[in-house]
Design an enzyme around this catalytic site. Structure first.
Site, PDB file in Angstrom:
ATOM      1  N   HIS A  54       0.845  -1.193   0.000  1.00  0.00           N
ATOM      2  CA  HIS A  54       0.000   0.000   0.000  1.00  0.00           C
ATOM      3  C   HIS A  54       0.883   1.246   0.000  1.00  0.00           C
ATOM      4  O   HIS A  54       2.045   1.200   0.393  1.00  0.00           O
ATOM      5  CB  HIS A  54      -0.923  -0.003   1.219  1.00  0.00           C
ATOM      6  CG  HIS A  54      -2.122  -0.871   1.024  1.00  0.00           C
ATOM      7  ND1 HIS A  54      -3.197  -0.870   1.865  1.00  0.00           N
ATOM      8  CD2 HIS A  54      -2.414  -1.774   0.051  1.00  0.00           C
ATOM      9  CE1 HIS A  54      -4.111  -1.709   1.429  1.00  0.00           C
ATOM     10  NE2 HIS A  54      -3.643  -2.275   0.335  1.00  0.00           N
ATOM     11  N   GLU A  56       0.882   3.948   1.902  1.00  0.00           N
ATOM     12  CA  GLU A  56       1.376   4.350   3.225  1.00  0.00           C
ATOM     13  C   GLU A  56       2.469   3.393   3.693  1.00  0.00           C
ATOM     14  O   GLU A  56       3.509   3.790   4.221  1.00  0.00           O
ATOM     15  CB  GLU A  56       0.239   4.355   4.247  1.00  0.00           C
ATOM     16  CG  GLU A  56      -0.981   5.176   3.821  1.00  0.00           C
ATOM     17  CD  GLU A  56      -2.019   4.342   3.070  1.00  0.00           C
ATOM     18  OE1 GLU A  56      -1.668   3.606   2.127  1.00  0.00           O
ATOM     19  OE2 GLU A  56      -3.204   4.447   3.430  1.00  0.00           O
ATOM     20  N   CYS A  91      -6.171   2.014   5.334  1.00  0.00           N
ATOM     21  CA  CYS A  91      -7.035   0.847   5.454  1.00  0.00           C
ATOM     22  C   CYS A  91      -7.071   0.343   6.894  1.00  0.00           C
ATOM     23  O   CYS A  91      -6.088   0.411   7.614  1.00  0.00           O
ATOM     24  CB  CYS A  91      -6.553  -0.258   4.523  1.00  0.00           C
ATOM     25  SG  CYS A  91      -4.881  -0.862   4.854  1.00  0.00           S
ATOM     26  N   CYS A 101      -2.831  -0.513   7.247  1.00  0.00           N
ATOM     27  CA  CYS A 101      -1.977   0.657   7.447  1.00  0.00           C
ATOM     28  C   CYS A 101      -2.326   1.426   8.720  1.00  0.00           C
ATOM     29  O   CYS A 101      -1.451   2.061   9.319  1.00  0.00           O
ATOM     30  CB  CYS A 101      -2.059   1.574   6.227  1.00  0.00           C
ATOM     31  SG  CYS A 101      -1.450   0.768   4.737  1.00  0.00           S
TER      32      CYS A 101
HETATM   33  N1  LIG Z   1      -5.414   3.606   1.899  1.00  0.00           N
HETATM   34  C1  LIG Z   1      -5.135   2.675   0.972  1.00  0.00           C
HETATM   35  N2  LIG Z   1      -3.907   2.652   0.384  1.00  0.00           N
HETATM   36  C2  LIG Z   1      -3.611   1.760  -0.608  1.00  0.00           C
HETATM   37  O1  LIG Z   1      -2.495   1.781  -1.137  1.00  0.00           O
HETATM   38  C3  LIG Z   1      -4.619   0.811  -1.019  1.00  0.00           C
HETATM   39  N3  LIG Z   1      -4.371  -0.076  -2.042  1.00  0.00           N
HETATM   40  C4  LIG Z   1      -5.859   0.841  -0.345  1.00  0.00           C
HETATM   41  N4  LIG Z   1      -6.808  -0.095  -0.660  1.00  0.00           N
HETATM   42  C5  LIG Z   1      -7.797  -0.452   0.335  1.00  0.00           C
HETATM   43  C6  LIG Z   1      -8.527  -1.745  -0.055  1.00  0.00           C
HETATM   44  O2  LIG Z   1      -9.435  -2.046   0.984  1.00  0.00           O
HETATM   45  C7  LIG Z   1      -7.555  -2.934  -0.208  1.00  0.00           C
HETATM   46  O3  LIG Z   1      -6.691  -2.707  -1.282  1.00  0.00           O
HETATM   47  C8  LIG Z   1      -8.380  -4.211  -0.461  1.00  0.00           C
HETATM   48  O4  LIG Z   1      -9.012  -4.582   0.748  1.00  0.00           O
HETATM   49  C9  LIG Z   1      -7.505  -5.382  -0.936  1.00  0.00           C
HETATM   50  O5  LIG Z   1      -6.515  -5.669   0.022  1.00  0.00           O
HETATM   51  P1  LIG Z   1      -4.988  -5.702  -0.466  1.00  0.00           P
HETATM   52  O6  LIG Z   1      -4.678  -4.301  -0.998  1.00  0.00           O
HETATM   53  O7  LIG Z   1      -4.901  -6.733  -1.542  1.00  0.00           O
HETATM   54  O8  LIG Z   1      -4.168  -6.010   0.767  1.00  0.00           O
HETATM   55  N5  LIG Z   1      -6.117   1.774   0.623  1.00  0.00           N
HETATM   56 ZN   LIG Z   2      -3.299   0.196   3.644  1.00  0.00          ZN
END
Ligand SMILES: Nc1nc(=O)c(N)c(NC[C@H](O)[C@H](O)[C@H](O)COP(=O)(O)O)[nH]1
Ligand SMILES: [Zn+2]
Length: 161
Positions: A54, A56, A91, A101
């Site tokens: 992600h 963050e 998240c 995060c």
């Molecule tokens: N704040 C935030 N920064 C990120 O870089 C990102 N990709 C998400 N995304 C939130 C979303 O809820 C998750 O991407 C899914 O729940 C899938 O989970 P994974 O990413 O595969 O761990 N949220």
């Molecule tokens: Zn996250």
């Protein structure tokens, strides 16, 4: 100047635009700022670093590498006054099961005083993001920076059908 929140959020959005589109996540950008010096400490965007990372999380990983410590010990090497700008709220639950995060930020409670977000997380993957409450309960100020919502969501969902 200390109130350049939109400037930092725009910068975070430009980072999000570098994220490879993927149907199972959002394209997000993040900037960690030393608020005493008004300097960028680290930047990140979704999937920038190897693994299912992600935005963050990438900021923190870069700092562990720079300082030669594990993420759990980052609080020993980072400045006392920081702000995290992220285009989407951190998240609180990840479908992949990876550490959310919000938990990574809570490890730095006391050092990160404010989290600035461009949008709240759409209810596509996770029904209810409880991050804001968790951060506020830990004494972290949670601020929505208005004005970039449409652009942020367009970028965030570019990999979706
Ligand atoms: N704040 C935030 N920064 C990120 O870089 C990102 N990709 C998400 N995304 C939130 C979303 O809820 C998750 O991407 C899914 O729940 C899938 O989970 P994974 O990413 O595969 O761990 N949220
Ligand atoms: Zn996250």
């Amino acid at each position: 100047q200390p109130d350049d929140h939109k400037g930092y959020m725009s910068y975070a959005l430009s980072l999000a635009e570098q994220s490879p589109p993927k149907p199972t996540n959002f394209r997000v950008g993040a900037v960690l700022v030393d608020t005493t010096k008004n300097e960028v400490l680290a930047t990140g965007y979704t999937l920038e670093l190897e693994g299912n990372t992600h935005a963050e999380q990438c900021c923190f990983i870069k700092l562990t590498r720079k300082h030669g410590v594990d993420e759990e010990r980052l609080s020993e090497v980072l400045p006392q006054h920081m702000a995290l700008y992220t285009t989407m709220e951190p998240c609180s639950n990840r479908l992949s099961g990876n550490l959310p995060c919000v938990q990574r930020i809570l490890r730095l409670r006391g050092l990160i005083q404010t989290v600035y977000v461009g949008v709240m997380e759409p209810e596509k993957f996770v029904s209810e993001n409880t991050g804001r409450i968790a951060l506020q309960d830990a004494g972290i100020t949670f601020v929505h920076v208005p004005g970039l919502e449409d652009s942020i969501l367009k970028v965030a969902t570019a990999g979706h059908a």
